[in-house]
Motif scaffolding. Sequence first.
Motif, PDB file in Angstrom:
ATOM      1  N   PRO A  35       0.807  -1.218   0.000  1.00 31.77           N
ATOM      2  CA  PRO A  35       0.000   0.000   0.000  1.00 31.77           C
ATOM      3  C   PRO A  35       0.844   1.274   0.000  1.00 31.77           C
ATOM      4  CG  PRO A  35      -0.279  -1.204   2.060  1.00 31.77           C
ATOM      5  CD  PRO A  35       0.555  -2.057   1.175  1.00 31.77           C
ATOM      6  N   CYS A  36       2.119   1.165   0.347  1.00 31.24           N
ATOM      7  CA  CYS A  36       2.990   2.342   0.289  1.00 31.24           C
ATOM      8  C   CYS A  36       3.094   2.892  -1.132  1.00 31.24           C
ATOM      9  CB  CYS A  36       4.383   2.013   0.820  1.00 31.24           C
ATOM     10  SG  CYS A  36       4.384   1.575   2.560  1.00 31.24           S
ATOM     11  N   VAL A  37       2.839   2.025  -2.119  1.00 28.47           N
ATOM     12  CA  VAL A  37       2.831   2.496  -3.505  1.00 28.47           C
ATOM     13  C   VAL A  37       1.699   3.506  -3.693  1.00 28.47           C
ATOM     14  CG1 VAL A  37       2.536   1.799  -5.918  1.00 28.47           C
ATOM     15  CG2 VAL A  37       3.915   0.398  -4.362  1.00 28.47           C
ATOM     16  N   LEU A  38       0.539   3.261  -3.102  1.00 31.14           N
ATOM     17  CA  LEU A  38      -0.555   4.225  -3.175  1.00 31.14           C
ATOM     18  C   LEU A  38      -0.145   5.532  -2.523  1.00 31.14           C
ATOM     19  CD1 LEU A  38      -3.430   5.192  -3.756  1.00 31.14           C
ATOM     20  CD2 LEU A  38      -4.145   4.039  -1.643  1.00 31.14           C
ATOM     21  N   TYR A  39       0.502   5.458  -1.367  1.00 39.05           N
ATOM     22  CA  TYR A  39       0.921   6.676  -0.669  1.00 39.05           C
ATOM     23  C   TYR A  39       1.918   7.458  -1.529  1.00 39.05           C
ATOM     24  CZ  TYR A  39      -0.563   3.445   3.066  1.00 39.05           C
ATOM     25  OH  TYR A  39      -1.225   2.518   3.816  1.00 39.05           O
ATOM     26  N   THR A  40       2.767   6.733  -2.233  1.00 40.66           N
ATOM     27  CA  THR A  40       3.739   7.367  -3.133  1.00 40.66           C
ATOM     28  C   THR A  40       3.026   8.067  -4.282  1.00 40.66           C
ATOM     29  OG1 THR A  40       5.430   5.757  -2.547  1.00 40.66           O
ATOM     30  CG2 THR A  40       5.700   6.884  -4.652  1.00 40.66           C
ATOM     31  N   LEU A  41       2.010   7.427  -4.833  1.00 41.58           N
ATOM     32  CA  LEU A  41       1.259   8.046  -5.922  1.00 41.58           C
ATOM     33  C   LEU A  41       0.501   9.283  -5.447  1.00 41.58           C
ATOM     34  CD1 LEU A  41      -0.092   4.795  -7.596  1.00 41.58           C
ATOM     35  CD2 LEU A  41       1.724   6.304  -8.463  1.00 41.58           C
ATOM     36  N   LEU A  42      -0.024   9.230  -4.239  1.00 44.72           N
ATOM     37  CA  LEU A  42      -0.687  10.412  -3.668  1.00 44.72           C
ATOM     38  C   LEU A  42       0.309  11.549  -3.478  1.00 44.72           C
ATOM     39  CD1 LEU A  42      -2.940   8.618  -1.034  1.00 44.72           C
ATOM     40  CD2 LEU A  42      -3.742   9.866  -3.057  1.00 44.72           C
ATOM     41  N   ALA A  43       1.508  11.216  -3.018  1.00 42.10           N
ATOM     42  CA  ALA A  43       2.547  12.244  -2.833  1.00 42.10           C
ATOM     43  C   ALA A  43       2.950  12.851  -4.173  1.00 42.10           C
ATOM     44  CB  ALA A  43       3.766  11.643  -2.136  1.00 42.10           C
ATOM     45  N   ALA A  44       3.059  12.015  -5.203  1.00 44.07           N
ATOM     46  CA  ALA A  44       3.436  12.513  -6.527  1.00 44.07           C
ATOM     47  C   ALA A  44       2.353  13.433  -7.084  1.00 44.07           C
ATOM     48  CB  ALA A  44       3.679  11.345  -7.477  1.00 44.07           C
ATOM     49  N   GLN A  45       1.092  13.030  -6.945  1.00 42.79           N
ATOM     50  CA  GLN A  45       0.011  13.887  -7.430  1.00 42.79           C
ATOM     51  C   GLN A  45      -0.019  15.208  -6.661  1.00 42.79           C
ATOM     52  OE1 GLN A  45      -4.225  13.043  -6.702  1.00 42.79           O
ATOM     53  NE2 GLN A  45      -4.422  13.090  -8.935  1.00 42.79           N
ATOM     54  N   HIS A  46       0.196  15.153  -5.369  1.00 44.60           N
ATOM     55  CA  HIS A  46       0.230  16.371  -4.551  1.00 44.60           C
ATOM     56  C   HIS A  46       1.329  17.308  -5.058  1.00 44.60           C
ATOM     57  CE1 HIS A  46      -0.332  18.743  -0.879  1.00 44.60           C
ATOM     58  NE2 HIS A  46       0.989  18.790  -0.793  1.00 44.60           N
ATOM     59  N   PHE A  47       2.500  16.765  -5.308  1.00 53.15           N
ATOM     60  CA  PHE A  47       3.615  17.562  -5.821  1.00 53.15           C
ATOM     61  C   PHE A  47       3.269  18.173  -7.176  1.00 53.15           C
ATOM     62  CE2 PHE A  47       7.600  17.829  -8.299  1.00 53.15           C
ATOM     63  CZ  PHE A  47       8.287  18.741  -7.524  1.00 53.15           C
ATOM     64  N   LEU A  48       2.692  17.392  -8.058  1.00 57.47           N
ATOM     65  CA  LEU A  48       2.376  17.875  -9.401  1.00 57.47           C
ATOM     66  C   LEU A  48       1.276  18.928  -9.402  1.00 57.47           C
ATOM     67  CD1 LEU A  48       2.617  14.546 -11.390  1.00 57.47           C
ATOM     68  CD2 LEU A  48       4.143  16.522 -11.596  1.00 57.47           C
TER      69      LEU A  48
END
Length: 106
Positions: free
Chosen positions: A59-72
């Motif tokens: 599930p850390c992959v989901l958290y990583t994707l959320l962080a990437a979207q937040h950054f973008l």
Amino acid sequence: MKARTPAEAIKLEDLPNIGPSIADDLRELGIHTLAELAQRDPLRTYLALGDPMGPRHDPCVLYTLLAAQHFLTCGEALRWWAFTEAGKDLLGSRQVIGQAPPVRVA
């Protein structure tokens, strides 16, 4: 070196929290550009990664994707674990994909 702003990022690996392995998995889904990633729903992308990564990926992959979207979307680079609570909420509630609530940052 990782991008400090979205404007500095050119490829997926330039994003904070995105390494070569996750970038390769995203490319397998047809996500090759930052714009394509920014337009994708993180939960839907995470669930789609079940094919290349296997159905029980971390599930850390989901958290990583959320962080990437937040950054973008807002330019703020936060570590992936800042999105743990929001990711757990998404996974726990099984929201209708594409209609997830706004992300809360810890």
